[in-house]
Write an enzyme that holds these catalytic residues in place. Sequence first.
Site, short mmCIF file in Angstrom:
data_model
loop_
_atom_site.label_atom_id
_atom_site.label_comp_id
_atom_site.label_asym_id
_atom_site.label_seq_id
_atom_site.Cartn_x
_atom_site.Cartn_y
_atom_site.Cartn_z
N ASP A 145 0.82 -1.20 0.00
CA ASP A 145 0.00 0.00 0.00
C ASP A 145 0.86 1.26 0.00
OD1 ASP A 145 0.67 0.72 2.69
OD2 ASP A 145 -0.85 -0.63 3.46
N LEU A 146 0.21 2.39 -0.13
CA LEU A 146 0.90 3.67 -0.29
C LEU A 146 1.92 3.92 0.80
CD1 LEU A 146 0.85 6.44 -1.91
CD2 LEU A 146 -0.73 7.23 -0.14
#
Length: 271
Positions: free
Chosen positions: A108-109
């Site tokens: 994820d980011l």
Amino acid sequence: MAERLQKVLARWGLGSRREIEDWIRAGRLKVNGRVAELGQTLAEGDRVQLDDKPLRAPRRFTGRRRVILYHKPVGEVCTRRDPEGRPTIFTNLPRLRSGRWVTVGRLDLNTAGLLLLTTDGELANRLMHPSTEIEREYAVRVHGEVTPEQLRELREGIELEDGPARFLDIRDAGGQGSNHWYHVVLAEGRNREVRRLWEAIGVRVSRLIRVRYGPVTLPRDLRPGEWRDLDATGIARLLDAVGMPAEAGEARAEPARRPRRPQRGRGRRRD
């Protein structure tokens, strides 16, 4: 001999089986002019189209299978294009003459660390499939006090909204004050699973780095935003981990390549 459409296209390096199944559900794939269905098989001579554009088997069958290691920094997304305009990992990856890079899972980011990408969609599918139980190891910095009882709970299992989950292993990696590092191991890749497990015991994750995927470890000298080819020995270990045969020459060790320095700082910016 006819084979399932998603298996053939994955072997061509066009995506993972899961991604190609999503194309079928969305009606994006056609075989011999008709919209493909799940379970569709492909025989020699069949014509395949994606978004009405013809697909053909690339010449990769005369070349070598390729796997690269990418050190994903925080702030990059794993999609090819982001509607919010955020940086994507594909900006830093080397260009391919045929096929495409298939990501082995995603980060994820706000998660950094090891990301594997391959030109072989079937290999990517097996590495991600729950049945292979490939281990993922993360370095986690948590904020807050963690008791021995909470660590035992994380090892024995916690009920999350999508089912029970647990860490196969937890190792204390030190730290000062309320910020403490642990190394944790999972054998599946559910969305934000590491963060959700810690949050379930009331502890906040302040930093998360994937340091290993199966037999492949993040090299200490591979900096964020850089990539490197996995050598033949490393590829052979991945194939062995998922029960796939090696192609000719793949088990022979080759020196790992250092990434070229970019013109503007990080990674090799070609695409």
